[in-house]
Scaffold this motif. Structure first.
Motif, mmCIF file in Angstrom:
data_model
loop_
_atom_site.group_PDB
_atom_site.id
_atom_site.type_symbol
_atom_site.label_atom_id
_atom_site.label_comp_id
_atom_site.label_asym_id
_atom_site.label_seq_id
_atom_site.Cartn_x
_atom_site.Cartn_y
_atom_site.Cartn_z
ATOM 1 N N TYR A 138 -33.758 1.967 -34.912
ATOM 2 C CA TYR A 138 -33.410 0.936 -33.930
ATOM 3 C C TYR A 138 -34.386 0.958 -32.765
ATOM 4 O O TYR A 138 -34.813 -0.086 -32.273
ATOM 5 C CB TYR A 138 -31.981 1.113 -33.412
ATOM 6 C CG TYR A 138 -30.919 0.656 -34.383
ATOM 7 C CD1 TYR A 138 -30.684 -0.697 -34.594
ATOM 8 C CD2 TYR A 138 -30.144 1.574 -35.082
ATOM 9 C CE1 TYR A 138 -29.710 -1.128 -35.483
ATOM 10 C CE2 TYR A 138 -29.163 1.152 -35.969
ATOM 11 C CZ TYR A 138 -28.956 -0.194 -36.165
ATOM 12 O OH TYR A 138 -27.994 -0.619 -37.039
ATOM 13 N N TYR A 171 -29.015 4.883 -23.227
ATOM 14 C CA TYR A 171 -28.268 3.622 -23.137
ATOM 15 C C TYR A 171 -27.002 3.674 -23.980
ATOM 16 O O TYR A 171 -25.941 3.224 -23.563
ATOM 17 C CB TYR A 171 -29.138 2.443 -23.611
ATOM 18 C CG TYR A 171 -29.849 1.710 -22.511
ATOM 19 C CD1 TYR A 171 -29.319 0.563 -21.956
ATOM 20 C CD2 TYR A 171 -31.074 2.161 -22.026
ATOM 21 C CE1 TYR A 171 -29.967 -0.120 -20.952
ATOM 22 C CE2 TYR A 171 -31.736 1.483 -21.026
ATOM 23 C CZ TYR A 171 -31.178 0.341 -20.487
ATOM 24 O OH TYR A 171 -31.832 -0.327 -19.492
ATOM 25 N N ALA A 206 -34.054 -9.522 -16.516
ATOM 26 C CA ALA A 206 -35.190 -9.683 -17.429
ATOM 27 C C ALA A 206 -35.691 -8.336 -17.916
ATOM 28 O O ALA A 206 -36.317 -8.247 -18.968
ATOM 29 C CB ALA A 206 -36.313 -10.436 -16.721
ATOM 30 N N TRP A 207 -35.409 -7.276 -17.177
ATOM 31 C CA TRP A 207 -35.900 -5.940 -17.531
ATOM 32 C C TRP A 207 -35.003 -5.217 -18.515
ATOM 33 O O TRP A 207 -35.432 -4.280 -19.174
ATOM 34 C CB TRP A 207 -36.079 -5.089 -16.276
ATOM 35 C CG TRP A 207 -37.048 -5.707 -15.328
ATOM 36 C CD1 TRP A 207 -36.750 -6.336 -14.149
ATOM 37 C CD2 TRP A 207 -38.459 -5.817 -15.490
ATOM 38 N NE1 TRP A 207 -37.897 -6.822 -13.566
ATOM 39 C CE2 TRP A 207 -38.965 -6.505 -14.374
ATOM 40 C CE3 TRP A 207 -39.351 -5.401 -16.473
ATOM 41 C CZ2 TRP A 207 -40.309 -6.781 -14.210
ATOM 42 C CZ3 TRP A 207 -40.699 -5.673 -16.301
ATOM 43 C CH2 TRP A 207 -41.161 -6.349 -15.185
ATOM 44 N N ASN A 208 -33.716 -5.585 -18.593
ATOM 45 C CA ASN A 208 -32.816 -4.840 -19.478
ATOM 46 C C ASN A 208 -32.177 -5.688 -20.572
ATOM 47 O O ASN A 208 -31.441 -5.161 -21.388
ATOM 48 C CB ASN A 208 -31.722 -4.145 -18.673
ATOM 49 C CG ASN A 208 -30.709 -5.097 -18.066
ATOM 50 O OD1 ASN A 208 -30.747 -6.299 -18.276
ATOM 51 N ND2 ASN A 208 -29.795 -4.553 -17.297
ATOM 52 N N VAL A 209 -32.448 -6.980 -20.623
ATOM 53 C CA VAL A 209 -31.741 -7.845 -21.564
ATOM 54 C C VAL A 209 -31.978 -7.424 -23.011
ATOM 55 O O VAL A 209 -31.033 -7.376 -23.800
ATOM 56 C CB VAL A 209 -32.098 -9.335 -21.333
ATOM 57 C CG1 VAL A 209 -33.551 -9.619 -21.638
ATOM 58 C CG2 VAL A 209 -31.206 -10.231 -22.170
ATOM 59 N N HIS A 210 -33.197 -7.094 -23.364
ATOM 60 C CA HIS A 210 -33.423 -6.728 -24.771
ATOM 61 C C HIS A 210 -32.854 -5.350 -25.076
ATOM 62 O O HIS A 210 -32.406 -5.089 -26.184
ATOM 63 C CB HIS A 210 -34.902 -6.837 -25.139
ATOM 64 C CG HIS A 210 -35.777 -5.735 -24.675
ATOM 65 N ND1 HIS A 210 -36.247 -5.651 -23.392
ATOM 66 C CD2 HIS A 210 -36.249 -4.658 -25.336
ATOM 67 C CE1 HIS A 210 -36.999 -4.562 -23.281
ATOM 68 N NE2 HIS A 210 -37.013 -3.940 -24.431
ATOM 69 N N ARG A 211 -32.811 -4.448 -24.101
ATOM 70 C CA ARG A 211 -32.215 -3.126 -24.321
ATOM 71 C C ARG A 211 -30.702 -3.241 -24.520
ATOM 72 O O ARG A 211 -30.130 -2.610 -25.408
ATOM 73 C CB ARG A 211 -32.524 -2.204 -23.156
ATOM 74 C CG ARG A 211 -33.974 -1.770 -23.109
ATOM 75 C CD ARG A 211 -34.303 -1.092 -21.780
ATOM 76 N NE ARG A 211 -35.623 -0.513 -21.775
ATOM 77 C CZ ARG A 211 -36.740 -1.189 -21.541
ATOM 78 N NH1 ARG A 211 -36.686 -2.493 -21.307
ATOM 79 N NH2 ARG A 211 -37.903 -0.579 -21.541
ATOM 80 N N GLY A 227 -36.728 -2.088 -31.739
ATOM 81 C CA GLY A 227 -36.555 -2.646 -30.403
ATOM 82 C C GLY A 227 -37.719 -2.396 -29.466
ATOM 83 O O GLY A 227 -37.769 -2.944 -28.367
ATOM 84 N N ALA A 262 -29.083 -5.983 -25.525
ATOM 85 C CA ALA A 262 -28.856 -6.671 -26.797
ATOM 86 C C ALA A 262 -29.049 -5.722 -27.968
ATOM 87 O O ALA A 262 -28.241 -5.710 -28.913
ATOM 88 C CB ALA A 262 -29.801 -7.873 -26.913
ATOM 89 N N LEU A 263 -30.094 -4.904 -27.914
ATOM 90 C CA LEU A 263 -30.346 -3.931 -28.981
ATOM 91 C C LEU A 263 -29.185 -2.955 -29.109
ATOM 92 O O LEU A 263 -28.713 -2.674 -30.216
ATOM 93 C CB LEU A 263 -31.651 -3.177 -28.710
ATOM 94 C CG LEU A 263 -32.022 -2.085 -29.701
ATOM 95 C CD1 LEU A 263 -32.299 -2.683 -31.073
ATOM 96 C CD2 LEU A 263 -33.232 -1.298 -29.206
ATOM 97 N N CYS A 264 -28.696 -2.443 -27.990
ATOM 98 C CA CYS A 264 -27.556 -1.506 -28.035
ATOM 99 C C CYS A 264 -26.314 -2.174 -28.599
ATOM 100 O O CYS A 264 -25.584 -1.562 -29.382
ATOM 101 C CB CYS A 264 -27.268 -0.950 -26.646
ATOM 102 S SG CYS A 264 -28.362 0.389 -26.184
#
Length: 135
Positions: free
Chosen positions: A54, A68, A26-31, A58, A33-35
């Motif tokens: 970006y 990342y 839950a802590w890295n999913v958006h990071r 994000g 996905a953004l990458c």
């Protein structure tokens, strides 16, 4: 579609050192996905935004996004290309998920989240009674 392929590669890659394995949380999913979106855009498009844009979109720090990008790009072995067959396979999967007439298996995370929230409610009961949790 390309971003999904890249994300799947990241999650499926098994490095020699288990500490280097990427796990979706839950802590890295958006990071992540953004990458992956950024990788797909940079690889497939002639004109793309700079990393600053970006990062702003994000909602993360530019230095964190750059970190990342470096780590994941090396982790992928600098391989961002997606074969046409692989693209079609992932596209079909996405189309199946989007088609309301096709039954999609229940998401196992729904049950896990329900169990976690029930545990947190039990934990809150202990707090209100003055008892200290053992962990």
């Amino acid at each position: 579609v390309c971003a999904l392929v890249i994300l799947d590669r990241i999650l499926k890659t098994r490095p020699d050192d288990a500490r280097d394995q990427v796990q979706l949380t839950a802590w890295n999913v958006h990071r992540l996905a953004l990458c992956c979106v950024m990788f797909a855009a940079k690889f497939n498009e002639d004109r793309t935004w700079c990393n600053r844009q970006y990062a702003r979109i994000g909602g993360i720090d530019l230095l964190e996004l750059n970190k990342y990008e470096r780590i994941l790009f090396r982790f992928l072995g600098f391989r961002l290309s997606v074969d046409p067959e692989e693209y079609q396979l992932y596209l079909r999967h996405l189309q199946a998920i989007a088609d309301v007439s096709i039954t999609v298996p229940e998401d196992p995370s729904v049950q896990a989240l329900a169990e976690k929230s029930a545990g947190e409610r039990r934990h809150d009961v202990h707090r209100s009674s003055g008892a200290k949790p053992c962990f």
